[in-house]
Design an enzyme around this catalytic site. Structure first.
Site, PDB file in Angstrom:
ATOM      1  N   GLU A 332     -20.819 -50.316  -2.466  1.00  0.00           N
ATOM      2  CA  GLU A 332     -22.097 -50.583  -1.787  1.00  0.00           C
ATOM      3  C   GLU A 332     -22.118 -51.942  -1.101  1.00  0.00           C
ATOM      4  OE1 GLU A 332     -25.322 -49.831  -4.559  1.00  0.00           O
ATOM      5  OE2 GLU A 332     -24.494 -47.878  -5.109  1.00  0.00           O
ATOM      6  N   GLU A 424     -21.781 -41.751  -6.003  1.00  0.00           N
ATOM      7  CA  GLU A 424     -22.932 -41.903  -6.907  1.00  0.00           C
ATOM      8  C   GLU A 424     -24.064 -41.113  -6.282  1.00  0.00           C
ATOM      9  OE1 GLU A 424     -24.470 -45.848  -7.775  1.00  0.00           O
ATOM     10  OE2 GLU A 424     -22.446 -46.629  -7.965  1.00  0.00           O
TER      11      GLU A 424
END
Ligand SMILES: [Ca+2]
Length: 492
Positions: A332, A424
């Site tokens: 991320e 995720e």
């Protein structure tokens, strides 16, 4: 680590009954000129749409038609287009928008069901953005843009029937020429499986038994975290058994993936709200990656390398146990909330290449398959150090749309030549919709806590459906990749 997800902007589900607003307004349909038997574009001006809490403006220039729609400020504010489709068909969608005040996110709903979100890069002039695909039903459909982060302007949307999918061209050759036999075997399996079935995955080994209780099946993959092996956590007494757990999972025949919430090597603030255990968040450390990388003789730079060496010790234990790892460092990054992404793409990419070089070339960790986790091209570290590209997807709770926009952007990022995974997620994409949209996510890995079991992100009903779906692979359906099933027989 459920608190990890609290930073997410939650776009609340819309429960808006448009019928209450009276007769819905059918917007003007303009068929634009097309060439070479291309499917025509269908264009819908925002100012002719159905407005709820939003308003038409003519401020500035460069818009199409007689204005644009703005003032997405309250949670319920939205703009709805009514589109009539002659039959059920998958359409490509573009949105013309303006977002002068930085990165924005808009929510999309199709027929009053949340359908993913749209990341709007900052721009001063109206420009078109490919906004993914929508599977319209025969008859009347509503397409709504919902507030999201707000503070953007919408000029029009444009639709075009999709063309047949081009085939994936993934060779599966790993970037590390010395990759272990186990890593190659796992990669070959993933490539063979790509486009046919999605592997089921879950963070935290302890959740596997709950999933089995609810669905009758176990996930094919478990996600582990190197977080507590970080030096600045170990110094505070953190202890981890993730490596032992991963080896145990591998012995059951499961696939293993690791990420690393890397607690900064130094500069931990450690005060209320910025505790030492939050040391992977940019807001809880003074560590400056850009500065550290600018001087390879600096203490900060040396500490970065020492941290990588500390993690290498753990990965070596997995290598010794012949566990291939789907490895996802610096995840991320483009979100900017972690220190490794807080200084923009260049330091993040540079650090990723350092991590790769050190683990592969110095430590010879040939059991790693390398996953990059940001979507934007300017964040991509390069084809020579990435095996798989991915995104973490946290849509509105209950939004089981296939995240086709993310999928298509990732396919484009790697010219359709590398695998694409959802590393995720909150709500899991519905495999039926994935098939209809051609969103061939290689796997999903649901985050723990509420994301798994609050009944809102993923109801037990949908978990049962997904885990028992013919296009979803569970542990019992995995081939004996690592000779573990034979090993178990022998023990018995
Ligand atoms: Ca317009």
């Amino acid at each position: 680590m459920t608190a990890l997800r609290s930073r997410r902007v939650v776009i609340s589900a819309l429960a808006v009954c448009l019928a209450l607003l009276g007769a819905a307004l059918v917007v003007t349909l303009a068929v634009l000129p097309s060439s070479n038997k291309e499917e025509p574009f269908l264009k819908y001006e925002a100012e002719s749409g159905l407005l709820q809490g939003t308003m038409v403006s003519q401020e500035g220039e460069g818009f199409s038609g007689s204005g644009f729609v703005t003032d997405f400020t309250d949670e319920q504010d939205q703009l709805t287009f009514e589109v009539v489709a002659p039959k059920a068909v998958l359409y490509n969608v573009w949105v013309s928008y303006r977002a002068p005040n930085g990165n924005k996110v808009a929510g999309i709903s199709l027929n009053n069901q949340p359908h993913g979100e749209l990341v709007l890069q900052p721009n001063d002039q109206f420009s078109e953005l490919k906004a993914g695909k929508l599977l319209l039903q025969e008859g009347t459909n509503t397409i709504s843009l919902t507030r999201g982060w707000g503070y953007y302007d919408i000029d029009y949307i444009k639709l075009q029937k999709t063309k047949p999918e081009t085939k994936h061209q993934v060779s599966g050759e790993l970037v590390n020429g010395n990759a272990s036999a186990e890593a190659k075997k796992l990669m070959n399996y993933l490539v063979k499986n790509y486009g046919k079935s999605m592997l089921s995955g879950q963070t935290e080994l302890d959740n596997v038994s709950w999933i089995e209780k609810v669905t009758g099946k176990e996930p094919a993959m478990v996600g582990f975290d190197l977080i507590d092996y970080s030096k600045t956590r170990a110094e505070h007494g953190a202890i981890s058994y993730e490596v032992e757990k991963a080896i145990g999972w591998h012995k059951q025949g499961g696939i293993t993936t690791f990420l690393w919430h890397w607690n900064a090597p130094t500069g931990i603030i450690d005060e209320p709200g910025k505790e030492w255990w939050r040391g992977f968040y940019a807001d809880s450390v003074t560590f400056d990656l850009e500065k550290a990388l600018s001087d390879t003789e600096s203490e900060e730079y040396k500490l970065l390398l020492a941290d990588i060496d500390t993690i290498a010790v753990q990965l070596q234990r997995l290598k010794d146990a012949h566990v291939p790892i789907l490895f996802r460092p610096l995840h991320e990054a483009e979100g900017g909330w972690f220190w490794w992404g807080a200084k923009g793409p260049e330091p993040a990419k540079q650090l990723y290449r350092i991590v790769y070089d050190r683990l592969v070339n110095k430590h010879e960790l040939n059991n790693l398959i390398w996953i990059w986790n940001s979507v934007q091209p300017e964040w991509y570290p390069g084809d020579d150090v990435v095996d798989i590209v991915s995104v973490d997807s946290y849509p509105t709770p209950g939004d089981h749309s296939p995240a086709i926009n993310y999928f298509d952007n990732l396919v484009a990022l790697v010219s359709n030549k590398k695998l694409v995974a959802m590393t995720e997620n909150g709500s899991i994409p519905d495999p039926d919709l994935m098939k209809a949209y051609g969103a061939n996510w290689c796997w999903f890995v649901t985050w723990e806590g509420d994301y798994l079991n609050d009944g809102k992100h993923n109801s037990q009903e949908i978990l049962k459906k997904i885990y028992n779906h013919s296009n979803v692979t569970t542990l019992d359906e995995l081939p004996d990749l690592f000779g573990m099933k034979k090993a178990v027989d022998k023990e018995e």
